[in-house]
Scaffold this active site. Structure first.
Site, mmCIF file in Angstrom:
data_model
loop_
_atom_site.group_PDB
_atom_site.id
_atom_site.type_symbol
_atom_site.label_atom_id
_atom_site.label_comp_id
_atom_site.label_asym_id
_atom_site.label_seq_id
_atom_site.Cartn_x
_atom_site.Cartn_y
_atom_site.Cartn_z
ATOM 1 N N CYS A 79 0.830 -1.208 0.000
ATOM 2 C CA CYS A 79 0.000 0.000 0.000
ATOM 3 C C CYS A 79 0.861 1.254 0.000
ATOM 4 O O CYS A 79 1.788 1.380 0.797
ATOM 5 C CB CYS A 79 -0.918 0.004 1.219
ATOM 6 S SG CYS A 79 -1.945 1.481 1.341
ATOM 7 N N CYS A 85 -1.172 5.892 7.116
ATOM 8 C CA CYS A 85 -2.464 5.362 7.546
ATOM 9 C C CYS A 85 -2.276 4.430 8.740
ATOM 10 O O CYS A 85 -1.361 3.600 8.759
ATOM 11 C CB CYS A 85 -3.119 4.607 6.393
ATOM 12 S SG CYS A 85 -4.650 3.762 6.844
ATOM 13 N N CYS A 88 -3.019 -0.308 9.034
ATOM 14 C CA CYS A 88 -2.067 -1.430 9.065
ATOM 15 C C CYS A 88 -0.785 -0.976 9.753
ATOM 16 O O CYS A 88 -0.401 0.186 9.661
ATOM 17 C CB CYS A 88 -1.712 -1.899 7.655
ATOM 18 S SG CYS A 88 -3.074 -2.652 6.745
ATOM 19 N N GLN A 275 -17.281 -11.677 12.111
ATOM 20 C CA GLN A 275 -15.825 -11.747 12.013
ATOM 21 C C GLN A 275 -15.336 -11.025 10.760
ATOM 22 O O GLN A 275 -15.969 -11.093 9.703
ATOM 23 C CB GLN A 275 -15.355 -13.204 12.000
ATOM 24 C CG GLN A 275 -15.600 -13.943 13.308
ATOM 25 C CD GLN A 275 -14.710 -13.447 14.447
ATOM 26 O OE1 GLN A 275 -13.826 -12.617 14.251
ATOM 27 N NE2 GLN A 275 -14.959 -13.953 15.644
ATOM 28 N N ASN A 309 -22.792 -17.689 14.959
ATOM 29 C CA ASN A 309 -21.660 -18.075 14.113
ATOM 30 C C ASN A 309 -21.117 -19.460 14.457
ATOM 31 O O ASN A 309 -20.754 -20.236 13.568
ATOM 32 C CB ASN A 309 -20.551 -17.026 14.243
ATOM 33 C CG ASN A 309 -19.365 -17.283 13.333
ATOM 34 O OD1 ASN A 309 -19.520 -17.390 12.118
ATOM 35 N ND2 ASN A 309 -18.172 -17.399 13.904
ATOM 36 N N ASP A 352 -26.725 -11.111 30.658
ATOM 37 C CA ASP A 352 -25.504 -10.311 30.795
ATOM 38 C C ASP A 352 -24.441 -11.204 31.424
ATOM 39 O O ASP A 352 -24.376 -11.355 32.639
ATOM 40 C CB ASP A 352 -25.776 -9.087 31.664
ATOM 41 C CG ASP A 352 -24.550 -8.192 31.813
ATOM 42 O OD1 ASP A 352 -23.496 -8.528 31.226
ATOM 43 O OD2 ASP A 352 -24.642 -7.176 32.518
ATOM 44 N N ASP A 374 -16.738 -17.001 23.245
ATOM 45 C CA ASP A 374 -16.160 -16.067 22.272
ATOM 46 C C ASP A 374 -16.480 -14.649 22.731
ATOM 47 O O ASP A 374 -17.289 -13.950 22.127
ATOM 48 C CB ASP A 374 -16.726 -16.344 20.875
ATOM 49 C CG ASP A 374 -16.103 -15.458 19.805
ATOM 50 O OD1 ASP A 374 -15.043 -14.844 20.074
ATOM 51 O OD2 ASP A 374 -16.669 -15.373 18.698
ATOM 52 N N CYS A 400 -10.186 -12.384 21.149
ATOM 53 C CA CYS A 400 -9.578 -11.334 20.322
ATOM 54 C C CYS A 400 -8.594 -10.503 21.137
ATOM 55 O O CYS A 400 -8.081 -9.497 20.651
ATOM 56 C CB CYS A 400 -10.658 -10.443 19.707
ATOM 57 S SG CYS A 400 -11.721 -9.639 20.926
#
Length: 447
Positions: A79, A85, A88, A275, A309, A352, A374, A400
């Site tokens: 890029c 930017c 990334c 995702q 999912n 919750d 997840d 994550c």
């Protein structure tokens, strides 16, 4: 009155440094005059010229000006906007070295935050392509008076300013090279300076754009948006307030969906959590099914289930699955997806999971042999503290955030009577330092 010594002013002269290692954020680590410096754009083994960006108490920060001796792992960024930017941070590092960095990060987080180590590391899950993989994104929008134009894209690195992008190599191709056109579109609207963001969500067959507007749109504005959608084959949504205000503008009756294993159609709204990387998601779901070793009729608990999912593939595999989610809209979509796919062995409840103890709920008292978690970046500490009460024998945890996974792994292993059998990296976000991780826990003692 105490007198604090003044910090030395930032030197404007280029400085030379030898790079020793990488931080988890992908910055080079060097020592200059006995002080640690984190240098953007530098890789281990390199000698570079850099300039200082800012001084801190225990460390300084800088940015590469010139690489005098490149590392073998350095590659040419694809890029043209890389380095400016903030979307990334690792395009200058080979994909193999990126993966190695993520594996080292996860190992160190497990040791530091959980004091645990898996019995075996799984091979990393990677996709077949490293470009155009990003099916979900939130783009910033800003009218810049000095440039007399509207910018659409990601923020500049280390800044709140929107980068002036001609295109994006990691965004889904349906949108990646429309950023200047989107800027021109918004500039033509009456509220060109009152649209702060565009949400991007790509399905298998089409892509949706959600335009967040702070003031009402005129008829001419909506006509312009519809014309743009028609020209580029995009679904157009409007959002005048919170998530509940999102509505489809064009085309009537359109919907977004993706396929799971050719057997399931997962329908979602553009603002739903899905995702980012569709190919890697499919591989991740398959690995979860393998690790859980589902037997027909087995009861499985899916916590933080979203639109289903994992829940629906578990049901297809023969499990009796209960999916739990704290967002009412996502629960509704999960129920609709189960109905749409004619699955009668997938059930959904709202709770919750990180707010209070939930083992007293009817669904929690029914018993489960296996569970999947997840959670969001904050992790699932309260949930894992209740796993042993439910007598769950096997747990797969998808994360994550390796730091909160490591913390929760420490709880499961050191206090809840589980062993950490496997862990592995999932490369959901190539060219960034974001890392997805998967871990398998098995119960070692009965409660």
């Amino acid at each position: 009155m105490a007198h604090h010594p003044k910090r030395k002013p930032l030197s404007q002269e280029p400085q030379k440094a030898s790079i020793e290692a990488l931080t988890h954020e992908g910055r080079g680590i060097a020592h200059v005059a006995g002080k640690t410096v984190f240098i953007d754009g530098a890789l281990p083994g390199e000698t570079v010229w850099f300039h200082y960006l800012r001084r801190r108490g225990k460390f300084d920060e800088g940015r590469v000006l010139e690489v005098l001796q490149p590392a073998p792992s350095r590659v040419e960024p694809r890029c043209r906007h890389f380095g400016v930017c903030g979307g990334c941070s690792l395009q200058h590092l080979s994909t193999a070295a990126q993966l190695q960095l993520k594996q080292v990060t996860v190992r160190e987080q497990f040791r530091h935050f959980g004091g645990v180590e898996p019995e075996q590391w799984l091979p990393p899950l990677v996709g077949g392509g490293y470009w155009g993989y990003r099916y979900k994104a939130r783009l910033g929008v800003k009218f810049v008076k000095k440039k007399d134009r509207v910018l659409v894209g990601f923020r500049e690195k280390g800044s709140s300013l929107i980068a002036a992008l001609e295109g994006c190599e990691v965004l889904h191709p349906s949108v990646g090279y429309l950023l200047p056109a989107l800027g021109e579109l918004i500039a033509s609207l009456s509220c060109y300076d009152r649209i702060p963001q565009i949400e991007v969500a790509a399905g298998d067959q089409s892509t949706g754009l959600v335009f967040r507007h702070l003031v009402p749109l005129t008829t001419a504005d909506t006509e312009q948006l519809v014309a743009f959608g028609q020209a580029h084959k995009l679904q157009i949504y409007l959002q005048g307030g919170g998530a509940e205000t999102v509505r489809l503008l064009w085309p009537a009756g359109a919907r977004l969906s993706y396929s799971q294993f050719g057997k399931l159609e997962m329908i979602f709204l553009p603002t739903d959590f899905t995702q980012v990387n569709r190919e890697v998601n499919t591989k991740m779901v398959r690995r979860v099914l393998e690790l859980l070793e589902i037997k027909s009729g087995e009861r499985v608990l899916d916590l933080f289930c979203g639109i289903g999912n994992f829940t629906l593939p578990l049901a297809i595999a023969g499990a009796e699955v209960v999916g739990i989610e704290g967002n009412a809209g996502l629960v509704a979509r999960a129920v609709a997806n189960a109905t749409h796919n004619r699955l009668e062995n997938a059930y959904f409840e709202m709770a919750d999971l990180n707010g209070a103890e939930w083992t007293h709920y009817v669904w929690a008292r029914e018993g489960f042999s296996k569970a999947l978690l997840d959670p969001p970046r904050s992790g699932a500490l309260l949930a894992v503290q209740q796993m042993s009460k439910l007598r769950v024998q096997r747990i797969v945890y998808v994360s994550c955030n390796p730091a909160t996974l490591a913390r929760d792994a420490g709880e499961l292993v050191n206090r809840q009577g589980y062993r950490l059998r496997y862990a592995g990296v999932i490369d959901m976000f190539p060219h960034t330092t974001h890392v997805e991780t998967l871990a398998l826990f098995e119960q070692t003692r009965k409660h």
